[in-house]
Design a protein around this motif. Structure first.
Motif, PDB file in Angstrom:
ATOM      1  N   LEU A  54      52.381  -5.866 -34.919  1.00 16.95           N
ATOM      2  CA  LEU A  54      51.199  -6.474 -35.525  1.00 16.95           C
ATOM      3  C   LEU A  54      50.948  -7.836 -34.883  1.00 16.95           C
ATOM      4  O   LEU A  54      51.880  -8.581 -34.601  1.00 16.95           O
ATOM      5  CB  LEU A  54      51.392  -6.634 -37.036  1.00 16.95           C
ATOM      6  N   PRO A  55      49.685  -8.192 -34.646  1.00 23.62           N
ATOM      7  CA  PRO A  55      49.372  -9.442 -33.946  1.00 23.62           C
ATOM      8  C   PRO A  55      49.782 -10.673 -34.752  1.00 23.62           C
ATOM      9  O   PRO A  55      49.885 -10.638 -35.985  1.00 23.62           O
ATOM     10  CB  PRO A  55      47.848  -9.384 -33.769  1.00 23.62           C
ATOM     11  N   PHE A 140      45.422  -1.712 -33.531  1.00 24.57           N
ATOM     12  CA  PHE A 140      44.800  -1.157 -34.729  1.00 24.57           C
ATOM     13  C   PHE A 140      44.068   0.156 -34.450  1.00 24.57           C
ATOM     14  O   PHE A 140      44.034   1.042 -35.311  1.00 24.57           O
ATOM     15  CB  PHE A 140      43.870  -2.179 -35.379  1.00 24.57           C
ATOM     16  N   SER A 141      43.487   0.312 -33.259  1.00 27.50           N
ATOM     17  CA  SER A 141      42.881   1.609 -32.940  1.00 27.50           C
ATOM     18  C   SER A 141      43.965   2.666 -32.773  1.00 27.50           C
ATOM     19  O   SER A 141      43.782   3.834 -33.150  1.00 27.50           O
ATOM     20  CB  SER A 141      42.011   1.508 -31.685  1.00 27.50           C
ATOM     21  N   PHE A 207      43.150  -0.810 -47.503  1.00 25.42           N
ATOM     22  CA  PHE A 207      43.047  -1.306 -46.129  1.00 25.42           C
ATOM     23  C   PHE A 207      42.327  -0.229 -45.328  1.00 25.42           C
ATOM     24  O   PHE A 207      42.867   0.840 -45.065  1.00 25.42           O
ATOM     25  CB  PHE A 207      44.442  -1.587 -45.575  1.00 25.42           C
ATOM     26  N   THR A 208      41.077  -0.501 -44.970  1.00 29.38           N
ATOM     27  CA  THR A 208      40.281   0.430 -44.163  1.00 29.38           C
ATOM     28  C   THR A 208      40.409   0.034 -42.696  1.00 29.38           C
ATOM     29  O   THR A 208      40.058  -1.085 -42.313  1.00 29.38           O
ATOM     30  CB  THR A 208      38.802   0.407 -44.584  1.00 29.38           C
ATOM     31  N   ASN A 209      40.915   0.953 -41.893  1.00 25.84           N
ATOM     32  CA  ASN A 209      41.112   0.728 -40.462  1.00 25.84           C
ATOM     33  C   ASN A 209      40.333   1.813 -39.720  1.00 25.84           C
ATOM     34  O   ASN A 209      40.826   2.912 -39.510  1.00 25.84           O
ATOM     35  CB  ASN A 209      42.604   0.783 -40.121  1.00 25.84           C
ATOM     36  N   ILE A 235      40.426  -4.887 -47.527  1.00 22.98           N
ATOM     37  CA  ILE A 235      40.704  -5.350 -46.165  1.00 22.98           C
ATOM     38  C   ILE A 235      40.031  -4.376 -45.211  1.00 22.98           C
ATOM     39  O   ILE A 235      40.183  -3.161 -45.350  1.00 22.98           O
ATOM     40  CB  ILE A 235      42.217  -5.408 -45.891  1.00 22.98           C
ATOM     41  N   HIS A 236      39.273  -4.898 -44.254  1.00 24.53           N
ATOM     42  CA  HIS A 236      38.536  -4.027 -43.342  1.00 24.53           C
ATOM     43  C   HIS A 236      38.762  -4.481 -41.899  1.00 24.53           C
ATOM     44  O   HIS A 236      38.492  -5.634 -41.550  1.00 24.53           O
ATOM     45  CB  HIS A 236      37.041  -4.071 -43.649  1.00 24.53           C
ATOM     46  N   ILE A 237      39.265  -3.573 -41.085  1.00 29.51           N
ATOM     47  CA  ILE A 237      39.352  -3.793 -39.635  1.00 29.51           C
ATOM     48  C   ILE A 237      38.690  -2.596 -38.972  1.00 29.51           C
ATOM     49  O   ILE A 237      39.113  -1.452 -39.172  1.00 29.51           O
ATOM     50  CB  ILE A 237      40.801  -3.969 -39.166  1.00 29.51           C
ATOM     51  N   GLY A 238      37.629  -2.851 -38.219  1.00 28.98           N
ATOM     52  CA  GLY A 238      36.859  -1.774 -37.614  1.00 28.98           C
ATOM     53  C   GLY A 238      36.718  -1.948 -36.121  1.00 28.98           C
ATOM     54  O   GLY A 238      36.653  -3.077 -35.606  1.00 28.98           O
TER      55      GLY A 238
END
Length: 428
Positions: A54-55, A140-141, A207-209, A235-238
């Motif tokens: 994780l970054p 994350f992708s 957590f939406t990825n 939490i959203h990472i797209g």
């Protein structure tokens, strides 16, 4: 299980093995895929993740993004996918947001919901989930791919008069990791509008990825509207990846409103000459929200152009981040690229980190970039007050004008009006 890291500790000082364990803990929560064809994709991504962590702030692309909300939250394995009560709530939610479409795709907690979806129009073809992936390797992708339970793949052909609408809905069943995946191929000479909506049912803390992959054929034209309006506790990472063939046109609009932590990675690869790219983004953050937008436009052919305008409105103690890259190698002669980031601060405690970048090797190009950060100008407020408005009305009008300028090109009109209402509600 719980991923626990002291919020006050320096994340960058964590041992690499500890940060790798965070990823492994998330991977243990992955449910089995609904389609056997997804297993090879998942395995390749899992193998790549063994070399990643994780970054932390020491990673350049994550220098300003505080991932404490992700690191300190408890996540559980998903249970009861597509529960009938949840499906009924989502059905009611969709009825409030309906206008004519050629196709409607609904994913709930990352699962394709055939009961609420409609894919039977001419020019819209549902493909097998084994369609080749184009998202670049990134932590994350890769996490999205490694935890895939479903994947919607579409091919769009011809000129579609009405949009294709995709709903990504997160429920409140538990704090789980949701990994929706959408892959769309727009055939040569195709013209269409794609609308993506990220929504939450009340109380969502997931957590939406997400990953969206868009491939444009020669002379294709895609207008893309992405609206992230999840719960303030989500939490959203797209990640949105676009590949353009010669003479294609991509017009993207990204509206970010929800989530306690929201990050959108927007990457465009221009592989053919004569292509045009337009990126328009608007992020509004209040309270202690973190809104992060990272964009990258890579030119691999000559005679193409891009134009980007990204706006942020930040109030209270919100934190906005913008990083925009435009990469023009030697082969991409006669490139015309423009980039601008404008930020409006409504509070003395709001802050923004902005970093527009041009990386140019070609010598026959026309490129520009810039960034502005400001508060409401006292002279503008004074002018409006001299015309009969009180101070609150004057400030309100200036903020609305700053925001709504970004929405002028969004179609269809009912969608633009809905987004305007959501923006004004957030600003108030």
């Amino acid at each position: 299980m719980t991923i626990t890291v002291n919020v006050n500790s320096d994340q960058a000082d964590l041992p690499k093995a500890s940060r790798a364990n965070e990823l492994n803990d998330l991977l243990t929560l992955a449910p089995p895929p609904r389609h056997a064809e997804l297993e090879p994709l998942r395995q390749v991504a899992r193998d790549r993740l063994h070399e990643q962590t994780l970054p932390t702030p020491r990673d350049e692309d994550w220098r300003f993004t505080d991932l404490s909300a992700l690191r300190t939250r408890s996540f559980q394995a998903p249970i009861a996918p597509l529960h009938p009560e949840i499906v009924a709530e989502v059905r009611h939610l969709l009825c409030e947001r309906s206008f004519p479409t050629v196709a409607q795709i609904v994913l709930i907690d990352g699962y394709f919901c055939g009961e609420l979806s409609r894919v039977n129009a001419t020019g819209v073809e549902l493909l097998p989930p084994s369609m080749p992936a184009i998202a670049p390797p990134e932590v994350f992708s890769d996490l999205n791919t490694a935890m895939l339970v479903d994947r919607v793949c579409l091919r769009l052909t011809g000129s579609l008069a009405e949009p294709v609408e995709v709903f990504f809905v997160s429920s409140r069943q538990q704090q789980s990791v949701v990994s929706p995946r959408l892959s769309i191929e727009v055939a040569a000479y195709g013209q269409t509008t794609l609308i993506e909506r990220f929504l939450s049912l009340t109380g969502d803390r997931q957590f939406t990825n997400s990953v969206t992959e868009l491939s444009l054929g020669a002379s294709a034209h895609l207008r893309h509207v992405r609206m992230q309006h999840q719960s303030p506790t989500a939490i959203h990472i797209g990640c949105t990846v676009v590949c353009q063939a010669p003479d294609s046109c991509y017009e993207g609009h990204a509206i970010d409103l929800g989530g306690c932590l929201s990050r959108h990675n927007w990457q465009v690869q221009i592989y053919g000459s004569g292509s045009q790219t337009i990126l328009k983004g608007l992020a509004i953050a209040m309270g202690e929200q973190i809104m992060d937008t990272h964009t990258a436009v890579f030119f691999h052919a000559p005679h193409s152009g891009s134009e980007q305008i990204h706006k942020c409105i930040l109030g209270d103690r919100a934190h906005g981040i913008f990083n925009g890259r435009v990469v023009v190698p030697q082969v991409a002669q006669l490139t015309d690229a423009k980039q601008l980031n404008r930020t409006l601060l409504l509070s003395d405690k709001a802050r923004v980190d902005t970093k527009p970048q041009l990386e140019i090797v070609a010598d026959n190009v026309k490129c520009s970039h810039g960034a502005t950060v400001s508060q409401l100008a006292a002279e503008d407020i004074f002018y409006l007050r001299s015309r009969g408005l009180d101070e609150h009305q004057a400030r309100d009008l200036l903020v609305k004008a700053f925001a709504l300028e970004q929405l002028a090109d969004i179609e269809p009109d009912p969608l633009r009006q809905e987004i305007e209402e959501a923006l004004l509600a957030k600003l108030h």
